[in-house]
Design a protein around this motif. Sequence first.
Motif, PDB file in Angstrom:
ATOM      1  N   ALA A  62     -24.710  36.359  35.385  1.00  0.00           N
ATOM      2  CA  ALA A  62     -24.007  36.667  34.134  1.00  0.00           C
ATOM      3  C   ALA A  62     -22.673  35.925  34.063  1.00  0.00           C
ATOM      4  O   ALA A  62     -22.316  35.370  33.017  1.00  0.00           O
ATOM      5  N   ILE A  63     -21.936  35.892  35.162  1.00  0.00           N
ATOM      6  CA  ILE A  63     -20.663  35.165  35.175  1.00  0.00           C
ATOM      7  C   ILE A  63     -20.900  33.698  34.855  1.00  0.00           C
ATOM      8  O   ILE A  63     -20.221  33.118  34.000  1.00  0.00           O
ATOM      9  N   SER A  64     -21.860  33.101  35.528  1.00  0.00           N
ATOM     10  CA  SER A  64     -22.168  31.684  35.283  1.00  0.00           C
ATOM     11  C   SER A  64     -22.557  31.438  33.835  1.00  0.00           C
ATOM     12  O   SER A  64     -22.115  30.473  33.214  1.00  0.00           O
ATOM     13  N   ARG A  65     -23.399  32.310  33.320  1.00  0.00           N
ATOM     14  CA  ARG A  65     -23.868  32.143  31.937  1.00  0.00           C
ATOM     15  C   ARG A  65     -22.706  32.136  30.948  1.00  0.00           C
ATOM     16  O   ARG A  65     -22.674  31.350  30.013  1.00  0.00           O
ATOM     17  N   TRP A  66     -21.735  32.993  31.157  1.00  0.00           N
ATOM     18  CA  TRP A  66     -20.673  33.150  30.157  1.00  0.00           C
ATOM     19  C   TRP A  66     -19.434  32.313  30.426  1.00  0.00           C
ATOM     20  O   TRP A  66     -18.724  31.965  29.487  1.00  0.00           O
ATOM     21  N   ILE A  67     -19.152  31.961  31.676  1.00  0.00           N
ATOM     22  CA  ILE A  67     -17.945  31.192  31.964  1.00  0.00           C
ATOM     23  C   ILE A  67     -18.265  29.712  32.174  1.00  0.00           C
ATOM     24  O   ILE A  67     -17.398  28.862  32.058  1.00  0.00           O
ATOM     25  N   CYS A  68     -19.523  29.429  32.448  1.00  0.00           N
ATOM     26  CA  CYS A  68     -19.959  28.058  32.718  1.00  0.00           C
ATOM     27  C   CYS A  68     -21.293  27.814  32.010  1.00  0.00           C
ATOM     28  O   CYS A  68     -22.317  27.571  32.645  1.00  0.00           O
ATOM     29  N   PRO A  69     -21.284  27.890  30.667  1.00  0.00           N
ATOM     30  CA  PRO A  69     -22.554  27.795  29.934  1.00  0.00           C
ATOM     31  C   PRO A  69     -23.143  26.377  29.944  1.00  0.00           C
ATOM     32  O   PRO A  69     -22.440  25.405  30.194  1.00  0.00           O
ATOM     33  N   ASP A  70     -24.423  26.322  29.671  1.00  0.00           N
ATOM     34  CA  ASP A  70     -25.113  25.042  29.516  1.00  0.00           C
ATOM     35  C   ASP A  70     -24.811  24.545  28.107  1.00  0.00           C
ATOM     36  O   ASP A  70     -25.420  24.995  27.134  1.00  0.00           O
ATOM     37  N   VAL A  71     -23.862  23.637  27.993  1.00  0.00           N
ATOM     38  CA  VAL A  71     -23.417  23.173  26.671  1.00  0.00           C
ATOM     39  C   VAL A  71     -24.465  22.336  25.946  1.00  0.00           C
ATOM     40  O   VAL A  71     -24.324  22.082  24.752  1.00  0.00           O
ATOM     41  N   MET A  72     -25.514  21.942  26.648  1.00  0.00           N
ATOM     42  CA  MET A  72     -26.582  21.176  26.010  1.00  0.00           C
ATOM     43  C   MET A  72     -27.527  22.083  25.214  1.00  0.00           C
ATOM     44  O   MET A  72     -28.306  21.605  24.413  1.00  0.00           O
ATOM     45  N   ARG A  73     -27.428  23.380  25.437  1.00  0.00           N
ATOM     46  CA  ARG A  73     -28.237  24.334  24.677  1.00  0.00           C
ATOM     47  C   ARG A  73     -27.392  24.858  23.531  1.00  0.00           C
ATOM     48  O   ARG A  73     -26.250  25.266  23.722  1.00  0.00           O
ATOM     49  N   SER A  74     -27.942  24.881  22.361  1.00  0.00           N
ATOM     50  CA  SER A  74     -27.167  25.237  21.173  1.00  0.00           C
ATOM     51  C   SER A  74     -26.694  26.692  21.166  1.00  0.00           C
ATOM     52  O   SER A  74     -25.689  27.001  20.547  1.00  0.00           O
ATOM     53  N   ASN A  75     -27.379  27.568  21.836  1.00  0.00           N
ATOM     54  CA  ASN A  75     -26.989  28.972  21.796  1.00  0.00           C
ATOM     55  C   ASN A  75     -26.108  29.384  22.968  1.00  0.00           C
ATOM     56  O   ASN A  75     -25.855  30.561  23.158  1.00  0.00           O
ATOM     57  N   GLN A  76     -25.634  28.444  23.743  1.00  0.00           N
ATOM     58  CA  GLN A  76     -24.815  28.745  24.909  1.00  0.00           C
ATOM     59  C   GLN A  76     -23.336  28.591  24.552  1.00  0.00           C
ATOM     60  O   GLN A  76     -22.853  27.485  24.325  1.00  0.00           O
ATOM     61  N   THR A  77     -22.635  29.705  24.498  1.00  0.00           N
ATOM     62  CA  THR A  77     -21.214  29.687  24.205  1.00  0.00           C
ATOM     63  C   THR A  77     -20.454  30.296  25.378  1.00  0.00           C
ATOM     64  O   THR A  77     -21.041  30.925  26.247  1.00  0.00           O
ATOM     65  N   TYR A 107     -16.138  33.646  40.033  1.00  0.00           N
ATOM     66  CA  TYR A 107     -15.715  33.408  38.648  1.00  0.00           C
ATOM     67  C   TYR A 107     -14.781  32.198  38.609  1.00  0.00           C
ATOM     68  O   TYR A 107     -14.970  31.274  37.805  1.00  0.00           O
ATOM     69  N   CYS A 108     -13.758  32.200  39.468  1.00  0.00           N
ATOM     70  CA  CYS A 108     -12.790  31.101  39.488  1.00  0.00           C
ATOM     71  C   CYS A 108     -13.466  29.773  39.833  1.00  0.00           C
ATOM     72  O   CYS A 108     -13.182  28.738  39.215  1.00  0.00           O
ATOM     73  N   GLU A 109     -14.364  29.806  40.795  1.00  0.00           N
ATOM     74  CA  GLU A 109     -15.081  28.586  41.180  1.00  0.00           C
ATOM     75  C   GLU A 109     -15.940  28.071  40.037  1.00  0.00           C
ATOM     76  O   GLU A 109     -16.002  26.854  39.781  1.00  0.00           O
ATOM     77  N   GLU A 110     -16.600  28.966  39.327  1.00  0.00           N
ATOM     78  CA  GLU A 110     -17.466  28.567  38.218  1.00  0.00           C
ATOM     79  C   GLU A 110     -16.680  27.923  37.081  1.00  0.00           C
ATOM     80  O   GLU A 110     -17.188  27.050  36.385  1.00  0.00           O
TER      81      GLU A 110
END
Length: 184
Positions: A62-77, A107-110
Amino acid sequence: MNKIDKKAKPSWSDIKSKLSDFDRVGLLGLVHDLYAVSKDNQTFLHARFGLGDDVLKPYKTAISRWICPDVMRSNQTISVAKAKKAITDYKKAVGQPEGLAELAVFYCEEVFVFLGYCGMDDEGYFDAVVRMFEQALKYVMVLPETKCQSFIERLEQVCAQGQNIGWGVGDDMSRLLSEYGIDD
Protein backbone atom coordinates in the motif's frame (compact mmCIF):
# COMPACT_ATOMS: atom_id res chain seq x y z
CA MET A 1 -39.06 4.94 20.49
CA ASN A 2 -36.30 3.43 22.58
CA LYS A 3 -33.02 5.16 23.43
CA ILE A 4 -31.02 3.57 20.62
CA ASP A 5 -33.55 4.70 18.01
CA LYS A 6 -33.19 8.31 19.19
CA LYS A 7 -29.44 8.33 18.57
CA ALA A 8 -28.44 9.76 15.23
CA LYS A 9 -25.39 7.54 14.99
CA PRO A 10 -24.78 4.18 16.69
CA SER A 11 -21.65 4.02 18.84
CA TRP A 12 -19.21 1.35 19.98
CA SER A 13 -21.16 0.94 23.22
CA ASP A 14 -24.27 0.05 21.18
CA ILE A 15 -22.30 -2.59 19.28
CA LYS A 16 -20.73 -3.88 22.48
CA SER A 17 -24.09 -4.38 24.11
CA LYS A 18 -25.33 -6.33 21.08
CA LEU A 19 -22.18 -8.47 21.07
CA SER A 20 -22.85 -9.56 24.64
CA ASP A 21 -25.83 -11.52 23.27
CA PHE A 22 -23.60 -13.61 20.95
CA ASP A 23 -22.42 -17.09 21.80
CA ARG A 24 -19.08 -18.40 20.54
CA VAL A 25 -20.52 -19.75 17.27
CA GLY A 26 -22.36 -16.50 16.59
CA LEU A 27 -19.26 -14.43 17.29
CA LEU A 28 -17.12 -16.61 15.02
CA GLY A 29 -19.76 -16.23 12.30
CA LEU A 30 -19.66 -12.46 12.66
CA VAL A 31 -15.86 -12.37 12.45
CA HIS A 32 -16.03 -14.67 9.41
CA ASP A 33 -18.49 -12.32 7.71
CA LEU A 34 -16.27 -9.33 8.45
CA TYR A 35 -13.27 -11.26 7.10
CA ALA A 36 -15.12 -12.15 3.90
CA VAL A 37 -16.45 -8.66 3.20
CA SER A 38 -13.19 -6.71 3.04
CA LYS A 39 -9.56 -7.19 2.05
CA ASP A 40 -8.66 -4.56 4.65
CA ASN A 41 -10.33 -6.68 7.33
CA GLN A 42 -8.39 -9.73 6.12
CA THR A 43 -5.11 -7.79 6.28
CA PHE A 44 -5.97 -6.55 9.77
CA LEU A 45 -6.77 -10.04 11.07
CA HIS A 46 -3.72 -11.63 9.43
CA ALA A 47 -1.50 -8.99 11.03
CA ARG A 48 -3.21 -9.15 14.43
CA PHE A 49 -2.76 -12.91 14.61
CA GLY A 50 0.68 -12.99 12.96
CA LEU A 51 -0.49 -15.10 10.04
CA GLY A 52 1.42 -15.42 6.80
CA ASP A 53 5.07 -15.20 5.87
CA ASP A 54 5.32 -11.42 6.10
CA VAL A 55 2.61 -9.46 7.92
CA LEU A 56 4.20 -6.19 6.75
CA LYS A 57 3.92 -7.05 3.06
CA PRO A 58 0.37 -5.74 2.46
CA TYR A 59 1.22 -2.52 4.29
CA LYS A 60 4.41 -2.08 2.25
CA THR A 61 2.44 -2.76 -0.93
CA ALA A 62 0.00 0.00 0.00
CA ILE A 63 2.82 2.43 0.82
CA SER A 64 4.51 1.72 -2.50
CA ARG A 65 1.26 2.07 -4.41
CA TRP A 66 0.49 5.50 -2.97
CA ILE A 67 3.92 7.08 -2.44
CA CYS A 68 5.67 5.54 -5.44
CA PRO A 69 2.96 4.97 -8.06
CA ASP A 70 3.46 3.56 -11.53
CA VAL A 71 3.17 6.82 -13.47
CA MET A 72 2.83 4.92 -16.75
CA ARG A 73 -0.63 3.76 -15.65
CA SER A 74 -3.30 6.40 -16.02
CA ASN A 75 -5.08 5.58 -12.78
CA GLN A 76 -1.98 5.70 -10.59
CA THR A 77 -1.80 8.88 -8.54
CA ILE A 78 0.15 9.92 -5.47
CA SER A 79 -1.55 10.05 -2.10
CA VAL A 80 0.56 10.82 0.93
CA ALA A 81 -2.51 10.38 3.14
CA LYS A 82 -3.22 6.87 1.85
CA ALA A 83 0.43 5.86 2.19
CA LYS A 84 0.46 7.10 5.79
CA LYS A 85 -2.85 5.30 6.40
CA ALA A 86 -1.11 1.99 5.76
CA ILE A 87 1.19 2.69 8.71
CA THR A 88 -1.75 3.77 10.87
CA ASP A 89 -3.63 0.60 9.91
CA TYR A 90 -0.66 -1.54 10.94
CA LYS A 91 -0.41 0.38 14.21
CA LYS A 92 -4.08 -0.41 14.95
CA ALA A 93 -3.69 -4.07 13.98
CA VAL A 94 -0.42 -4.88 15.71
CA GLY A 95 1.60 -1.78 16.54
CA GLN A 96 4.88 -3.58 17.17
CA PRO A 97 7.64 -0.93 17.41
CA GLU A 98 9.96 -2.78 15.03
CA GLY A 99 7.19 -3.10 12.42
CA LEU A 100 6.36 0.60 12.74
CA ALA A 101 10.04 1.48 12.30
CA GLU A 102 10.28 -0.76 9.25
CA LEU A 103 7.21 0.77 7.60
CA ALA A 104 8.27 4.37 8.31
CA VAL A 105 11.80 3.79 6.99
CA PHE A 106 10.39 1.92 3.98
CA TYR A 107 8.08 4.89 3.25
CA CYS A 108 11.11 7.22 3.17
CA GLU A 109 13.05 4.83 0.94
CA GLU A 110 10.13 4.50 -1.47
CA VAL A 111 9.98 8.28 -1.88
CA PHE A 112 13.50 8.16 -3.30
CA VAL A 113 12.70 5.19 -5.52
CA PHE A 114 9.94 7.34 -7.00
CA LEU A 115 12.15 10.42 -7.29
CA GLY A 116 14.77 8.27 -9.04
CA TYR A 117 12.55 7.94 -12.10
CA CYS A 118 10.09 10.79 -11.80
CA GLY A 119 10.68 14.44 -11.06
CA MET A 120 8.59 16.12 -8.40
CA ASP A 121 7.92 19.74 -7.62
CA ASP A 122 5.49 19.47 -4.74
CA GLU A 123 6.42 21.07 -1.44
CA GLY A 124 3.73 19.08 0.39
CA TYR A 125 5.24 15.79 -0.82
CA PHE A 126 8.68 16.82 0.42
CA ASP A 127 7.33 18.12 3.74
CA ALA A 128 5.59 14.78 4.20
CA VAL A 129 8.78 12.79 3.69
CA VAL A 130 10.62 14.94 6.24
CA ARG A 131 7.80 14.41 8.75
CA MET A 132 7.89 10.66 8.08
CA PHE A 133 11.68 10.69 8.43
CA GLU A 134 11.26 12.20 11.89
CA GLN A 135 8.55 9.66 12.74
CA ALA A 136 10.88 6.87 11.61
CA LEU A 137 13.58 8.22 13.92
CA LYS A 138 11.12 8.24 16.83
CA TYR A 139 10.16 4.62 16.14
CA VAL A 140 13.78 3.52 15.72
CA MET A 141 15.09 5.22 18.84
CA VAL A 142 12.73 3.27 21.15
CA LEU A 143 13.96 -0.07 19.83
CA PRO A 144 16.58 -2.07 21.71
CA GLU A 145 20.07 -0.93 20.71
CA THR A 146 20.76 -4.22 18.94
CA LYS A 147 17.90 -3.55 16.50
CA CYS A 148 18.57 0.17 15.88
CA GLN A 149 21.75 0.08 13.82
CA SER A 150 20.38 -1.32 10.55
CA PHE A 151 17.50 1.18 10.64
CA ILE A 152 19.89 4.05 11.37
CA GLU A 153 22.08 3.05 8.42
CA ARG A 154 19.04 3.04 6.14
CA LEU A 155 17.94 6.46 7.42
CA GLU A 156 21.44 7.82 6.82
CA GLN A 157 21.16 6.60 3.22
CA VAL A 158 17.80 8.33 2.89
CA CYS A 159 19.34 11.52 4.28
CA ALA A 160 22.19 11.31 1.75
CA GLN A 161 19.66 10.98 -1.06
CA GLY A 162 17.76 13.94 0.37
CA GLN A 163 20.77 16.17 -0.22
CA ASN A 164 20.12 15.93 -3.98
CA ILE A 165 16.50 17.01 -4.23
CA GLY A 166 16.35 20.58 -2.96
CA TRP A 167 13.54 22.12 -0.93
CA GLY A 168 15.81 21.86 2.12
CA VAL A 169 14.93 18.18 2.51
CA GLY A 170 18.50 17.00 3.02
CA ASP A 171 19.24 19.82 5.46
CA ASP A 172 16.11 19.03 7.47
CA MET A 173 16.99 15.34 7.58
CA SER A 174 20.58 16.09 8.65
CA ARG A 175 19.29 18.37 11.40
CA LEU A 176 16.91 15.62 12.60
CA LEU A 177 19.69 13.02 12.66
CA SER A 178 21.77 15.43 14.73
CA GLU A 179 18.87 16.12 17.13
CA TYR A 180 18.53 12.38 17.70
CA GLY A 181 22.27 12.05 18.35
CA ILE A 182 23.13 10.36 15.07
CA ASP A 183 26.19 11.55 13.15
CA ASP A 184 25.54 11.19 9.45
